[in-house]
Motif scaffolding. Structure first.
Motif, mmCIF file in Angstrom:
data_model
loop_
_atom_site.group_PDB
_atom_site.id
_atom_site.type_symbol
_atom_site.label_atom_id
_atom_site.label_comp_id
_atom_site.label_asym_id
_atom_site.label_seq_id
_atom_site.Cartn_x
_atom_site.Cartn_y
_atom_site.Cartn_z
ATOM 1 N N ASP A 441 0.849 -1.191 0.000
ATOM 2 C CA ASP A 441 0.000 0.000 0.000
ATOM 3 C C ASP A 441 0.883 1.239 0.000
ATOM 4 O O ASP A 441 1.891 1.301 0.716
ATOM 5 N N GLY A 442 0.518 2.211 -0.816
ATOM 6 C CA GLY A 442 1.296 3.449 -0.908
ATOM 7 C C GLY A 442 2.306 3.466 -2.034
ATOM 8 O O GLY A 442 2.853 4.531 -2.364
ATOM 9 N N ASP A 443 2.579 2.312 -2.623
ATOM 10 C CA ASP A 443 3.510 2.275 -3.754
ATOM 11 C C ASP A 443 2.941 3.036 -4.951
ATOM 12 O O ASP A 443 1.735 2.970 -5.232
ATOM 13 N N ASP A 444 3.819 3.769 -5.649
ATOM 14 C CA ASP A 444 3.443 4.375 -6.929
ATOM 15 C C ASP A 444 3.681 3.340 -8.026
ATOM 16 O O ASP A 444 4.777 2.782 -8.140
ATOM 17 N N VAL A 445 2.652 3.084 -8.835
ATOM 18 C CA VAL A 445 2.739 2.020 -9.829
ATOM 19 C C VAL A 445 2.211 2.487 -11.180
ATOM 20 O O VAL A 445 1.422 3.434 -11.266
ATOM 21 N N VAL A 446 2.663 1.802 -12.231
ATOM 22 C CA VAL A 446 2.091 1.921 -13.568
ATOM 23 C C VAL A 446 1.524 0.550 -13.921
ATOM 24 O O VAL A 446 2.231 -0.459 -13.845
ATOM 25 N N LEU A 447 0.243 0.510 -14.276
ATOM 26 C CA LEU A 447 -0.421 -0.738 -14.621
ATOM 27 C C LEU A 447 -0.678 -0.792 -16.127
ATOM 28 O O LEU A 447 -1.152 0.180 -16.713
ATOM 29 N N ILE A 448 -0.357 -1.924 -16.749
ATOM 30 C CA ILE A 448 -0.728 -2.177 -18.136
ATOM 31 C C ILE A 448 -1.860 -3.191 -18.107
ATOM 32 O O ILE A 448 -1.717 -4.288 -17.554
ATOM 33 N N VAL A 449 -2.998 -2.804 -18.694
ATOM 34 C CA VAL A 449 -4.242 -3.563 -18.556
ATOM 35 C C VAL A 449 -4.704 -4.014 -19.935
ATOM 36 O O VAL A 449 -4.729 -3.226 -20.889
ATOM 37 N N ASN A 450 -5.076 -5.308 -20.064
ATOM 38 C CA ASN A 450 -5.491 -5.840 -21.356
ATOM 39 C C ASN A 450 -6.961 -5.551 -21.640
ATOM 40 O O ASN A 450 -7.643 -4.864 -20.855
ATOM 41 N N GLU A 451 -7.462 -6.115 -22.760
ATOM 42 C CA GLU A 451 -8.829 -5.823 -23.180
ATOM 43 C C GLU A 451 -9.879 -6.436 -22.250
ATOM 44 O O GLU A 451 -11.045 -6.049 -22.289
ATOM 45 N N ASP A 452 -9.448 -7.405 -21.422
ATOM 46 C CA ASP A 452 -10.361 -8.005 -20.449
ATOM 47 C C ASP A 452 -10.327 -7.289 -19.109
ATOM 48 O O ASP A 452 -10.870 -7.789 -18.118
ATOM 49 N N GLU A 453 -9.651 -6.127 -19.067
ATOM 50 C CA GLU A 453 -9.524 -5.349 -17.841
ATOM 51 C C GLU A 453 -8.715 -6.073 -16.771
ATOM 52 O O GLU A 453 -8.920 -5.855 -15.569
ATOM 53 N N ASP A 454 -7.800 -6.934 -17.192
ATOM 54 C CA ASP A 454 -6.894 -7.611 -16.271
ATOM 55 C C ASP A 454 -5.498 -7.001 -16.387
ATOM 56 O O ASP A 454 -5.042 -6.666 -17.488
ATOM 57 N N VAL A 455 -4.817 -6.880 -15.248
ATOM 58 C CA VAL A 455 -3.471 -6.308 -15.231
ATOM 59 C C VAL A 455 -2.477 -7.362 -15.698
ATOM 60 O O VAL A 455 -2.401 -8.462 -15.128
ATOM 61 N N VAL A 456 -1.688 -7.039 -16.733
ATOM 62 C CA VAL A 456 -0.684 -7.978 -17.242
ATOM 63 C C VAL A 456 0.726 -7.578 -16.826
ATOM 64 O O VAL A 456 1.608 -8.432 -16.744
ATOM 65 N N THR A 457 0.944 -6.282 -16.575
ATOM 66 C CA THR A 457 2.269 -5.814 -16.172
ATOM 67 C C THR A 457 2.127 -4.689 -15.143
ATOM 68 O O THR A 457 1.268 -3.812 -15.287
ATOM 69 N N ILE A 458 2.981 -4.746 -14.106
ATOM 70 C CA ILE A 458 3.021 -3.694 -13.080
ATOM 71 C C ILE A 458 4.455 -3.214 -12.960
ATOM 72 O O ILE A 458 5.377 -4.024 -12.812
ATOM 73 N N THR A 459 4.640 -1.907 -13.019
ATOM 74 C CA THR A 459 5.950 -1.312 -12.766
ATOM 75 C C THR A 459 5.859 -0.507 -11.474
ATOM 76 O O THR A 459 5.058 0.427 -11.382
ATOM 77 N N VAL A 460 6.660 -0.892 -10.489
ATOM 78 C CA VAL A 460 6.624 -0.254 -9.164
ATOM 79 C C VAL A 460 7.785 0.733 -9.068
ATOM 80 O O VAL A 460 8.934 0.378 -9.353
ATOM 81 N N ASP A 461 7.492 1.947 -8.657
ATOM 82 C CA ASP A 461 8.487 3.033 -8.637
ATOM 83 C C ASP A 461 9.294 3.015 -7.335
ATOM 84 O O ASP A 461 9.262 3.943 -6.534
ATOM 85 N N ARG A 462 10.007 1.949 -7.115
ATOM 86 C CA ARG A 462 10.945 1.848 -5.995
ATOM 87 C C ARG A 462 11.796 0.607 -6.190
ATOM 88 O O ARG A 462 11.496 -0.253 -7.044
ATOM 89 N N ALA A 463 12.848 0.514 -5.401
ATOM 90 C CA ALA A 463 13.699 -0.675 -5.456
ATOM 91 C C ALA A 463 12.995 -1.845 -4.788
ATOM 92 O O ALA A 463 12.196 -1.666 -3.861
ATOM 93 N N LEU A 464 13.283 -3.032 -5.258
ATOM 94 C CA LEU A 464 12.741 -4.239 -4.645
ATOM 95 C C LEU A 464 13.523 -4.545 -3.375
ATOM 96 O O LEU A 464 14.750 -4.638 -3.400
ATOM 97 N N GLU A 465 12.808 -4.632 -2.271
ATOM 98 C CA GLU A 465 13.477 -4.916 -1.006
ATOM 99 C C GLU A 465 13.990 -6.351 -0.969
ATOM 100 O O GLU A 465 13.354 -7.275 -1.487
ATOM 101 N N GLU A 466 15.170 -6.496 -0.378
ATOM 102 C CA GLU A 466 15.687 -7.845 -0.157
ATOM 103 C C GLU A 466 14.895 -8.480 0.976
ATOM 104 O O GLU A 466 14.856 -7.973 2.091
ATOM 105 N N VAL A 467 14.242 -9.582 0.680
ATOM 106 C CA VAL A 467 13.336 -10.203 1.643
ATOM 107 C C VAL A 467 13.659 -11.694 1.767
ATOM 108 O O VAL A 467 13.889 -12.373 0.770
#
Length: 613
Positions: A441-467
């Protein structure tokens, strides 16, 4: 119709597995004045060390030609092993190759690996062969019964079936199941294969031996297979009645399935069949390799559609890379190839081939799985994708809610909710790839959505935390710490009251976790728990303390103050003793002081016994 032309084939020397040196292989086109230089051997020194012996040199030229075209492979160490039998699987793959179907088989393998195509025989077929087998089943080249012995040697009658079906002569074979097989041991051909053997011989794909026998049960060697492939490749159209035209390519339109040739000074346009076999001087190619100005010979079937194009030049050398698109614009394409990032130059007018039609660079999105063809200047000349062309929408916003199935973002003043596509791709800064569980929650994202209104790609505007992740049984939890039993060892982690707690059906809080829960925790580089996942639905529990008055394997009765309470055990009840040792209900005795955690169905899910085990 009897197959008397066998005599002429035998006399001409088109025999398999004979030690007679055949002059026909030195110049198979010597009876056609228009092609008298086309098929002369261009191979001076052999690239294989084991095809010059007297007992196999009759097959040398076909071996070299077919390996050069990629229809049959060597062993990479200078050996071809000409006397080794081919397996049924190898014969099926070679049939697909000579029929021009290998690119489609490779695309099927990509789809299967991405989970976009179902393949129900995974337990029978090696991963590398799945695409070939799936396509061969779909095209009717093989039946499901053929899958039982794919690693056994391919017999001559089996190869006849695979090849005849692969080149589209199934109907002709069916029409000739009762035809007279004019060789001595025709009774040895298994029922249901007579028509395939008939057509294979009638079309000159296979021949009888000098003793007049076909030997249907004899395994086919690699040298023999090279000759079979050679004959199919040379004949090409598989029907002498098909028309052929020679001319210069004016234009080719793969989307509209048309090719225009200049023939004797006049332009003439032909429709392209769904599958077109394309060859160049030295090897097999594809429609996208053909250019305006190429001199070609086309073969047109009875439906007036082009089924084969022979191009009179060498195929341009190119490298092939397969990977996930990390970034693309009109100048560059960055891929994740085998775990490494690679960037290639790309032009806006490069050929882009989707499963159903051609597209443009703008139609490719981040996360696409692609195969690219790169020339000697490291420029991309073609991109192939394993999906249909479709339109996508892009949305930017801040994540308000996310779970494993859906995401809600605040896009300006508009709240938008989308489901995730099954193969959703998640990218962080520096092209790091993660999954939806890494989004917060709170992440800034760009969503690419197909013709079925489903998200196929998400770009998150931050580094991936080592988990790090851990799975274990909860021994104790409060608002500051969680203690787990992990692989027989106890481990304690810091936890905040506001940590994300995800149940199967909805989100919860730390207070909803109980002793005995099976959890998966996500721990950051500071050893703090950032998320807890549970494999049960969120529900309310009641807690009761008392002394055991009765217990068996199914139920327990306690005296809680002045109240007697009776409960059934849940099927997965957990029993803990002092020092968090785990036992079972048989270890509980009358008179024990216990704490019971009871679910909404009044079933005991956890028992804490105040004594040592």
């Amino acid at each position: 119709m009897k197959i008397n032309k066998l005599i002429s084939l035998v006399v001409a020397g088109l025999l398999i597995a004979t030690s007679i040196a055949l002059a026909a292989y030195a110049d198979p086109g010597n009876n056609n004045s228009n092609n008298k230089n086309k098929n002369k051997s261009t191979f001076g020194n052999s690239k294989f060390n084991d095809i010059d012996d007297d007992d196999v040199k009759w097959a040398k030229d076909p071996i070299l030609r077919m390996t050069e075209k990629g229809f049959i492979k060597g062993y990479g160490n200078g050996f071809f092993q000409p006397k080794k039998p081919v397996t049924q699987l190898e014969a099926i793959i070679m049939a697909l190759r000579v029929a021009g179907e290998e690119p489609k088989a490779i695309s099927y393998a990509d789809l299967i690996s991405l989970g976009k195509k179902n393949f129900k025989f995974k337990n029978l077929i090696s991963l590398w062969a799945e695409g070939y087998v799936d396509l061969a089943l779909e095209e009717g080249i093989i039946d499901e019964d053929d899958l039982r012995n794919l690693n056994s040697s391919a017999k001559r009658y089996e190869v006849a079936k695979y090849m005849v079906r692969a080149i589209g002569l199934e109907n002709e074979a069916e029409d000739n199941m009762d035809a007279d097989l004019d060789f001595e041991n025709d009774e040895n051909v298994p029922d249901g294969y007579e028509g395939y053997v008939y057509v294979a011989i009638d079309r000159g794909i296979m021949t009888v031996y000098p003793n007049g026998m076909f030997l249907p049960n004899k395994p086919v060697t690699r040298a023999e297979m090279a000759i079979i492939l050679y004959r199919i490749d040379e004949n090409g159209d598989y029907d002498t009645d098909y028309e052929k035209f020679t001319g210069e390519v004016v234009s080719i339109d793969r989307q509209d399935r048309e090719i225009t040739l200049e023939i004797s000074g006049n332009d003439r346009t032909f429709d392209l069949a769904n599958t077109v076999y394309v060859t160049f001087d030295d090897k097999k190619g594809s429609l996208s390799d053909i250019e305006a100005g190429d001199d070609v010979k086309i073969t047109v079937n009875d439906d007036d559609k082009v089924i084969r194009i022979d191009v009179d030049r060498a195929l341009d050398e190119k490298d092939i890379f397969t990977g996930r698109v990390l970034a693309i614009d009109e100048d560059e394409l960055t891929l994740l190839v085998s775990g490494n990032q690679r960037t290639f130059d790309v032009d806006a007018d490069v050929d882009i081939l989707f499963d159903d039609q051609d597209g443009t660079v703008d139609d490719i999105i981040k996360g696409d799985w692609v195969k690219i063809y790169v020339d000697s200047d490291d420029d991309v000349i073609k991109v192939e994708l394993t999906r249909d062309l479709e339109d996508f929408d892009t949305y930017d916003g801040e994540v308000e809610y996310v779970d494993s199935d859906e995401i809600t973002i605040q896009d300006g003043s508009t709240e938008r909710n989308f489901d995730f596509a099954s193969g959703v791709q998640v990218f962080f800064d520096d092209y790091d790839t993660g999954d939806v569980n890494d989004i917060e929650d709170g992440d800034d994202v760009v969503l690419i959505v197909n013709e079925d209104e489903d998200v196929v790609t998400i770009t998150v505007d931050r580094a991936l935390e080592e988990v790090d992740t851990y799975n274990g049984r909860v021994l104790a939890i409060d608002e500051d710490e969680i203690r787990l039993l992990i692989g027989g060892n106890e481990r304690t982690f810091d936890v905040d009251a506001s940590v994300d707690v995800v149940f199967d059906d909805q989100d919860g809080t730390v207070d909803d976790i109980i002793k005995g829960d099976w959890v998966k925790i996500y721990v950051d580089s500071d050893d703090d728990v950032i998320k807890v996942e549970l494999t049960r639905d969120l529900e309310d529990f009641d807690t009761y303390d008392g002394e055991v008055t009765y217990v068996d394997s199914d139920e327990i009765t306690i005296m809680d103050g002045s109240t007697e309470r009776n409960f059934d055990f849940d099927s997965n009840v957990q029993v803990f003793f002092d020092d968090d040792e785990m036992g079972d209900v048989d270890d509980i005795d009358d008179g024990d002081d216990v704490e019971l955690i009871v679910d909404e169905d009044d079933g005991v899910v956890t028992v804490i016994v105040d004594k040592e085990l």
